[in-house]
Structure formats: structure tokens, C-alpha cells
Write a protein that holds these residues in place. Sequence first.
Motif, PDB file in Angstrom:
ATOM      1  N   ALA A  34       0.717  -1.176   0.019  1.00 50.60           N
ATOM      2  CA  ALA A  34      -0.162   0.001  -0.050  1.00 50.60           C
ATOM      3  C   ALA A  34       0.924   1.184  -0.204  1.00 50.60           C
ATOM      4  CB  ALA A  34      -1.012  -0.077   1.122  1.00 50.60           C
ATOM      5  N   PHE A  35       1.830   1.279   0.609  1.00 53.02           N
ATOM      6  CA  PHE A  35       2.759   2.239   0.770  1.00 53.02           C
ATOM      7  C   PHE A  35       3.536   2.644  -0.684  1.00 53.02           C
ATOM      8  CE2 PHE A  35       2.811   2.322   5.678  1.00 53.02           C
ATOM      9  CZ  PHE A  35       2.501   3.511   5.752  1.00 53.02           C
ATOM     10  N   TRP A  36       3.969   1.815  -1.149  1.00 46.90           N
ATOM     11  CA  TRP A  36       4.890   1.526  -2.516  1.00 46.90           C
ATOM     12  C   TRP A  36       3.639   2.039  -3.561  1.00 46.90           C
ATOM     13  CZ3 TRP A  36       3.420  -0.930  -7.015  1.00 46.90           C
ATOM     14  CH2 TRP A  36       4.308  -0.682  -8.058  1.00 46.90           C
ATOM     15  N   ALA A  37       2.414   1.681  -3.491  1.00 43.20           N
ATOM     16  CA  ALA A  37       1.565   1.980  -4.499  1.00 43.20           C
ATOM     17  C   ALA A  37       0.971   3.572  -4.348  1.00 43.20           C
ATOM     18  CB  ALA A  37       0.004   1.291  -4.264  1.00 43.20           C
ATOM     19  N   SER A  38       0.902   3.909  -3.106  1.00 42.92           N
ATOM     20  CA  SER A  38       0.685   5.326  -2.870  1.00 42.92           C
ATOM     21  C   SER A  38       1.840   6.379  -3.452  1.00 42.92           C
ATOM     22  CB  SER A  38       0.346   5.775  -1.419  1.00 42.92           C
ATOM     23  OG  SER A  38       1.227   5.364  -0.593  1.00 42.92           O
ATOM     24  N   TYR A  39       2.997   5.916  -3.143  1.00 41.24           N
ATOM     25  CA  TYR A  39       4.213   6.651  -3.638  1.00 41.24           C
ATOM     26  C   TYR A  39       4.144   6.570  -5.138  1.00 41.24           C
ATOM     27  CZ  TYR A  39       9.030   8.129  -4.080  1.00 41.24           C
ATOM     28  OH  TYR A  39      10.021   8.769  -4.484  1.00 41.24           O
ATOM     29  N   ALA A  40       3.952   5.559  -5.734  1.00 45.04           N
ATOM     30  CA  ALA A  40       3.960   5.588  -7.058  1.00 45.04           C
ATOM     31  C   ALA A  40       2.960   6.243  -7.728  1.00 45.04           C
ATOM     32  CB  ALA A  40       3.906   3.912  -7.712  1.00 45.04           C
ATOM     33  N   VAL A  41       1.727   6.365  -7.212  1.00 46.21           N
ATOM     34  CA  VAL A  41       0.647   7.386  -7.814  1.00 46.21           C
ATOM     35  C   VAL A  41       0.848   8.781  -7.514  1.00 46.21           C
ATOM     36  CG1 VAL A  41      -1.676   7.893  -7.375  1.00 46.21           C
ATOM     37  CG2 VAL A  41      -1.013   5.573  -7.474  1.00 46.21           C
ATOM     38  N   GLY A  42       1.707   8.935  -6.429  1.00 46.50           N
ATOM     39  CA  GLY A  42       1.929  10.550  -6.003  1.00 46.50           C
ATOM     40  C   GLY A  42       3.044  10.905  -6.989  1.00 46.50           C
ATOM     41  N   GLY A  46       2.485  13.980  -9.605  1.00 53.18           N
ATOM     42  CA  GLY A  46       3.288  15.125  -9.641  1.00 53.18           C
ATOM     43  C   GLY A  46       2.968  16.129  -8.327  1.00 53.18           C
ATOM     44  N   PRO A  47       3.453  17.405  -8.469  1.00 51.40           N
ATOM     45  CA  PRO A  47       3.328  18.539  -7.304  1.00 51.40           C
ATOM     46  C   PRO A  47       2.025  18.857  -7.285  1.00 51.40           C
ATOM     47  CG  PRO A  47       4.681  19.294  -9.063  1.00 51.40           C
ATOM     48  CD  PRO A  47       4.318  17.878  -9.322  1.00 51.40           C
TER      49      PRO A  47
END
Length: 83
Positions: A34-42, A46-47
Motif C-alpha cells: 500500500a505504501f509503495w502504491a501510494s508513493y508511485a501514484v503520488g 506530480g506536485p
Amino acid sequence: MAESRQPSGAAGVMPRNGMIPPALCGFLLLLALAFWASYAVGSAAGPVAPGIHGTRTGDGTGGGGDGDGGMENMPGTTHGHGG
């Protein structure tokens, strides 16, 4: 009457063989995913607000970099400006 009770193998008793329970391993794996997926989506999005800049450095170009937080135009404030 001297009946000794043996503990049953009920749920909730951790084995003492040093192994991590499979449910805990699955939970930690799901949490990492879940953390990896949220980081990838973020990262892909972009900003959030590209026009907003950080704090000013006070390079002397004007624009209210005197450090009072923009309070100079508020009525009733007398924080050292004589007003």
C-alpha cells in the motif's frame, strides 16, 4: 480431585519456536504494498500545487520579506511600525 488442566491449543497463543505468524507476514506485506502504491501514484501525479513556492530568502527584491508575516496592512496592528 487432583486433576491437572493442560492448556489447550486455543487460538491466540503464540508458538514459541521463533517463527513469525503467517497472518503478520501477510499484513506487513500488504502494508508495504500500500505504501509503495501510494508513493508511485503520488510520483506519477506530480506536485499538488506547482505555483506555490517555499519560504522567501529575503534577497532584497521586495515583496514583503520583512518577516512579520504580512501583518503590515491589517488594521489595528502596531507591531513596531508606529501605526
